[in-house]
Design an enzyme around this catalytic site. Structure first.
Site, mmCIF file in Angstrom:
data_model
loop_
_atom_site.group_PDB
_atom_site.id
_atom_site.type_symbol
_atom_site.label_atom_id
_atom_site.label_comp_id
_atom_site.label_asym_id
_atom_site.label_seq_id
_atom_site.Cartn_x
_atom_site.Cartn_y
_atom_site.Cartn_z
ATOM 1 N N GLU A 94 6.015 -14.529 -12.470
ATOM 2 C CA GLU A 94 5.085 -14.176 -11.392
ATOM 3 C C GLU A 94 4.969 -15.308 -10.382
ATOM 4 O OE1 GLU A 94 1.202 -12.878 -12.683
ATOM 5 O OE2 GLU A 94 0.538 -12.496 -10.629
ATOM 6 N N ASP A 124 2.747 -11.368 -6.497
ATOM 7 C CA ASP A 124 1.305 -11.121 -6.418
ATOM 8 C C ASP A 124 0.873 -11.431 -4.988
ATOM 9 O OD1 ASP A 124 -1.549 -11.764 -6.423
ATOM 10 O OD2 ASP A 124 -1.446 -11.584 -8.601
ATOM 11 N N HIS A 183 1.788 -7.173 -7.752
ATOM 12 C CA HIS A 183 0.352 -7.183 -8.006
ATOM 13 C C HIS A 183 -0.358 -7.093 -6.665
ATOM 14 C CE1 HIS A 183 0.708 -9.354 -12.148
ATOM 15 N NE2 HIS A 183 0.964 -8.065 -12.219
ATOM 16 N N HIS A 234 -9.026 -13.322 -6.666
ATOM 17 C CA HIS A 234 -8.681 -11.972 -6.206
ATOM 18 C C HIS A 234 -9.867 -11.290 -5.521
ATOM 19 C CE1 HIS A 234 -5.287 -11.668 -9.467
ATOM 20 N NE2 HIS A 234 -5.205 -12.750 -8.721
ATOM 21 N N HIS A 269 -1.575 -14.322 -4.642
ATOM 22 C CA HIS A 269 -0.973 -15.620 -4.957
ATOM 23 C C HIS A 269 -0.058 -16.118 -3.831
ATOM 24 C CE1 HIS A 269 -1.439 -14.699 -9.564
ATOM 25 N NE2 HIS A 269 -2.581 -14.725 -8.919
ATOM 26 N N ARG A 322 -7.016 -15.308 -23.800
ATOM 27 C CA ARG A 322 -7.454 -16.696 -23.958
ATOM 28 C C ARG A 322 -7.402 -17.170 -25.397
ATOM 29 N NH1 ARG A 322 -9.112 -17.586 -18.767
ATOM 30 N NH2 ARG A 322 -9.843 -15.703 -17.745
ATOM 31 N N GLU A 339 -5.192 -5.978 -9.709
ATOM 32 C CA GLU A 339 -5.831 -6.886 -10.672
ATOM 33 C C GLU A 339 -7.144 -7.378 -10.066
ATOM 34 O OE1 GLU A 339 -2.209 -9.182 -12.876
ATOM 35 O OE2 GLU A 339 -2.703 -9.836 -10.860
ATOM 36 N N HIS A 369 0.959 -8.262 -19.430
ATOM 37 C CA HIS A 369 0.792 -9.601 -18.848
ATOM 38 C C HIS A 369 0.609 -10.564 -20.007
ATOM 39 C CE1 HIS A 369 -0.654 -12.992 -16.558
ATOM 40 N NE2 HIS A 369 -0.506 -12.342 -15.424
ATOM 41 N N TYR A 377 -2.951 -16.382 -21.063
ATOM 42 C CA TYR A 377 -3.085 -17.476 -20.091
ATOM 43 C C TYR A 377 -2.767 -18.855 -20.660
ATOM 44 C CZ TYR A 377 -5.535 -14.019 -17.229
ATOM 45 O OH TYR A 377 -5.856 -12.913 -16.486
ATOM 46 N N ASP A 418 -6.619 -19.379 -6.551
ATOM 47 C CA ASP A 418 -6.347 -18.005 -6.966
ATOM 48 C C ASP A 418 -7.651 -17.250 -7.234
ATOM 49 O OD1 ASP A 418 -5.432 -15.695 -8.167
ATOM 50 O OD2 ASP A 418 -4.637 -16.677 -9.955
ATOM 51 N N HIS A 443 3.298 -16.482 -16.058
ATOM 52 C CA HIS A 443 3.192 -17.551 -15.062
ATOM 53 C C HIS A 443 3.990 -18.759 -15.537
ATOM 54 C CE1 HIS A 443 -1.101 -16.096 -13.745
ATOM 55 N NE2 HIS A 443 -0.243 -15.127 -13.835
HETATM 56 ZN ZN LIG Z 1 -1.076 -11.245 -10.601
HETATM 57 ZN ZN LIG Z 2 -0.687 -13.136 -13.452
#
Ligand SMILES: [Zn+2]
Ligand SMILES: [Zn+2]
Length: 282
Positions: free
Chosen positions: A144, A178, A215, A230, A181, A37, A260, A67, A70, A228, A107
């Site tokens: 992704e 994923d 993922h 998880h 996702h 972040r 994840e 990864h 974000y 989204d 992403h």
């Molecule tokens: Zn993922």
């Molecule tokens: Zn991701």
């Protein structure tokens, strides 16, 4: 050999991820090379890189992926954010290549109210610019599949294929599916028919040869919700039987599979044990 593991924390240094992975029996892991972040990446010295590579060599981990942070929005129309995204992403690829990572998951993101075709074209333009700037030294960019939440694109395989079509050095691109996702995006992989359908759509659009990572996340939100969240394996809307199909699909045997899911209560160990059982590897 099953390439199975989870996203690992790097608190205390990037190299510490391997010890954490080792403790869980991971043969594949994923890391953030810097705080996801924050724009400013961690400055890695040559000694950091050596330490990382030594820890990796000494571990049973075969595959390590990164990864992306974000904040990256390679498809935004905001020119200041776009240029910051491109330069930070270029830097991230350099870092991954220094570390010897085979893939960097990212992403495709634009703007919430934007025309998606324009976003896809801008993501491709950004990747062209970044690839022109940074020569290939081993790290592929893995687009992704997203849940389609907010400003995310790439929630249909056709969209990922469009991005790939627009990139000149397309050998530098792969994709990461994923499970949470795709389900949230509307691919019903909870049942056998839906799984087959998703796989054949993937084959017909992007092609299975591009698939470089999976993922493994169950979904707290229902099919097509485009949200989204998880969930632990078998404890969400997708369900355990679907993960047995993923783990036993021969076409995916050599693809690294990474959790994840939330880390509380040592749940990585629980999820990994379940996945090994579903794979028939105990
Ligand atoms: Zn993922
Ligand atoms: Zn991701």
């Amino acid at each position: 050999m099953l390439l199975l593991g989870a996203h690992m924390s790097t608190a205390g240094g990037l190299h510490t991820a391997f010890d954490r992975g080792e403790a869980l029996g991971c043969t594949a892991i994923q890391i953030f090379t810097s705080s996801p972040r924050q724009w400013r990446g961690r400055k890695l010295t040559d000694a950091d890189v050596r330490e990382f590579r030594q820890a990796w060599d000494a571990s049973s981990c075969r595959v390590c992926l990164a990864h992306d942070i974000y904040l990256t929005r390679l498809g935004t129309r905001d020119s200041a954010i776009l240029s910051r995204s491109r330069s930070t992403f270029a830097q991230e690829i350099r870092t991954c290549q220094r570390l010897g990572l085979s893939g960097l998951v990212m992403h495709p993101v634009g703007d919430t109210d934007a025309d998606e075709d324009a976003v896809l074209a801008r993501v491709a333009d950004s990747l062209n610019a970044v690839f022109d700037e940074v020569p290939f030294e081993g790290t592929q960019v893995l687009l992704e599949t997203t849940a389609g939440q907010g400003a995310n694109v790439g929630y249909r395989f056709e969209q990922l294929a469009r991005i790939i079509d627009g990139v000149e050095q397309d050998a530098r691109l792969g994709i990461c599916v994923d499970t949470c996702h795709v389900f949230a995006a509307g691919y019903d992989i909870s049942g056998k028919t839906g799984w087959r359908k998703m796989m054949s759509e993937l084959e017909a659009t992007v092609g299975l040869a591009r698939l470089k990572a999976i993922h493994l996340n169950d979904s707290r939100k229902p099919l097509g919700s485009r949200v989204d969240r998880h969930a632990h394996i078998g404890r969400g809307e997708i369900g355990e039987a679907a993960f047995e199909r993923v783990m036993r699909d021969r076409r995916l045997a050599k693809i690294p599979k990474l959790l994840e899911t939330p880390k509380e209560n040592d749940m990585d160990a629980v999820n990994l044990a379940l996945l090994r059982k579903l794979a028939g590897k105990k």
